[in-house]
Design a protein around this motif. Structure first.
Motif, mmCIF file in Angstrom:
data_model
loop_
_atom_site.group_PDB
_atom_site.id
_atom_site.type_symbol
_atom_site.label_atom_id
_atom_site.label_comp_id
_atom_site.label_asym_id
_atom_site.label_seq_id
_atom_site.Cartn_x
_atom_site.Cartn_y
_atom_site.Cartn_z
ATOM 1 N N ALA A 75 -1.722 -0.017 10.579
ATOM 2 C CA ALA A 75 -2.594 0.469 9.495
ATOM 3 C C ALA A 75 -1.765 0.949 8.309
ATOM 4 C CB ALA A 75 -3.510 1.576 9.999
ATOM 5 N N LYS A 76 -0.658 1.640 8.584
ATOM 6 C CA LYS A 76 0.196 2.118 7.487
ATOM 7 C C LYS A 76 0.859 0.953 6.754
ATOM 8 C CE LYS A 76 1.204 6.774 9.107
ATOM 9 N NZ LYS A 76 2.261 7.691 9.594
ATOM 10 N N VAL A 77 1.278 -0.056 7.494
ATOM 11 C CA VAL A 77 1.892 -1.230 6.852
ATOM 12 C C VAL A 77 0.866 -1.919 5.962
ATOM 13 C CG1 VAL A 77 2.941 -3.496 7.235
ATOM 14 C CG2 VAL A 77 3.613 -1.556 8.682
ATOM 15 N N GLU A 78 -0.335 -2.117 6.477
ATOM 16 C CA GLU A 78 -1.394 -2.719 5.661
ATOM 17 C C GLU A 78 -1.653 -1.886 4.403
ATOM 18 O OE1 GLU A 78 -4.293 -4.969 8.881
ATOM 19 O OE2 GLU A 78 -4.708 -2.886 8.351
ATOM 20 N N ALA A 79 -1.713 -0.570 4.571
ATOM 21 C CA ALA A 79 -2.014 0.300 3.433
ATOM 22 C C ALA A 79 -0.931 0.231 2.360
ATOM 23 C CB ALA A 79 -2.205 1.742 3.910
ATOM 24 N N VAL A 80 0.317 0.082 2.755
ATOM 25 C CA VAL A 80 1.409 -0.017 1.774
ATOM 26 C C VAL A 80 1.355 -1.371 1.059
ATOM 27 C CG1 VAL A 80 3.907 -0.213 1.522
ATOM 28 C CG2 VAL A 80 2.946 1.623 2.904
ATOM 29 N N VAL A 81 1.224 -2.425 1.818
ATOM 30 C CA VAL A 81 1.247 -3.774 1.229
ATOM 31 C C VAL A 81 -0.017 -4.036 0.413
ATOM 32 C CG1 VAL A 81 1.289 -6.247 1.757
ATOM 33 C CG2 VAL A 81 2.762 -4.664 3.045
ATOM 34 N N ASN A 82 -1.154 -3.527 0.873
ATOM 35 C CA ASN A 82 -2.442 -3.785 0.228
ATOM 36 C C ASN A 82 -2.847 -2.678 -0.748
ATOM 37 O OD1 ASN A 82 -2.709 -6.120 1.775
ATOM 38 N ND2 ASN A 82 -3.846 -5.081 3.389
ATOM 39 N N HIS A 83 -1.892 -1.963 -1.272
ATOM 40 C CA HIS A 83 -2.121 -0.883 -2.245
ATOM 41 C C HIS A 83 -1.883 -1.467 -3.633
ATOM 42 C CE1 HIS A 83 -1.994 3.483 -3.337
ATOM 43 N NE2 HIS A 83 -1.344 2.993 -4.384
ATOM 44 N N VAL A 84 -2.941 -1.581 -4.413
ATOM 45 C CA VAL A 84 -2.853 -2.243 -5.720
ATOM 46 C C VAL A 84 -3.123 -1.258 -6.847
ATOM 47 C CG1 VAL A 84 -3.947 -3.992 -7.185
ATOM 48 C CG2 VAL A 84 -3.453 -4.506 -4.787
ATOM 49 N N HIS A 85 -2.184 -1.196 -7.767
ATOM 50 C CA HIS A 85 -2.317 -0.393 -8.978
ATOM 51 C C HIS A 85 -2.858 -1.295 -10.083
ATOM 52 C CE1 HIS A 85 0.212 2.918 -7.433
ATOM 53 N NE2 HIS A 85 0.866 1.949 -6.820
ATOM 54 N N LEU A 86 -3.992 -0.956 -10.639
ATOM 55 C CA LEU A 86 -4.571 -1.795 -11.690
ATOM 56 C C LEU A 86 -3.702 -1.835 -12.940
ATOM 57 C CD1 LEU A 86 -8.397 -1.216 -11.333
ATOM 58 C CD2 LEU A 86 -6.973 -3.063 -10.463
ATOM 59 N N TRP A 87 -2.887 -0.800 -13.169
ATOM 60 C CA TRP A 87 -1.989 -0.826 -14.319
ATOM 61 C C TRP A 87 -0.912 -1.909 -14.163
ATOM 62 C CZ3 TRP A 87 -0.770 4.998 -15.586
ATOM 63 C CH2 TRP A 87 -1.908 5.583 -16.147
ATOM 64 N N ASP A 88 -0.717 -2.414 -12.951
ATOM 65 C CA ASP A 88 0.214 -3.534 -12.753
ATOM 66 C C ASP A 88 -0.401 -4.866 -13.194
ATOM 67 O OD1 ASP A 88 2.190 -1.883 -11.751
ATOM 68 O OD2 ASP A 88 1.685 -2.262 -9.647
ATOM 69 N N PHE A 89 -1.715 -4.875 -13.407
ATOM 70 C CA PHE A 89 -2.430 -6.088 -13.806
ATOM 71 C C PHE A 89 -2.992 -6.008 -15.220
ATOM 72 C CE2 PHE A 89 -2.358 -6.202 -9.260
ATOM 73 C CZ PHE A 89 -2.262 -7.540 -8.929
#
Length: 145
Positions: A75-89
């Motif tokens: 769950a922690k690995v998923e949360a790190v990889v699937n954490h998206v900052h909209l300012w990056d887009f």
């Protein structure tokens, strides 16, 4: 947030004399831009090492490193990889843009939840959106429950 209150829409409407969503998109958005945003809003997910990851964010070596770093906590690995900052887009140019991105994050969380459930109906997911006041702008994250 109302679309008509955004500075870009106000400026365009002032030039054209009216607002119509179809005409605004036709005049301002390419098919590639629309498809890119659709991919962000309604992503595909992939399964790897009994985890679910956003296809556009998945990099096998990085995920394997996070498994090592987080001692296999899926769950922690998923949360790190699937954490998206909209300012990056998106680069907000005004307070109205920042407000819109907060609303966008909430809508994005709903579409991610729907997409993940559709692709993996046997799994349960936690999807969170926040306004980014304590982070690098509005963010969305998804991980398995």
């Amino acid at each position: 947030m109302e679309l008509g209150n955004m500075p870009q829409v106000k400026d365009w409407t002032a030039d054209v004399g009216f607002f119509d969503l179809r005409t605004f998109i036709l005049s301002n958005v390419s098919v590639a831009e629309a498809f890119s945003v659709a991919t962000l809003l309604c992503p595909r997910f992939i399964e790897y090492r009994d985890c679910v990851f956003l296809e556009f964010a998945f990099e096998e070596n990085s995920v394997n490193s996070w498994f090592n770093e987080l001692k296999g906590d899926r769950a922690k690995v998923e949360a790190v990889v699937n954490h998206v900052h909209l300012w990056d887009f998106f680069a907000p140019a005004s307070e109205a843009d920042n407000e819109a991105l907060q609303d966008f994050a909430a809508r994005m969380a709903e579409t991610w939840r729907h997409s993940a459930r559709k692709q993996f109906p046997q799994r349960k997911f936690v999807v969170e959106a926040n306004d980014g006041l304590n982070d690098y702008g509005p963010t969305v994250v998804i991980y398995s429950a």
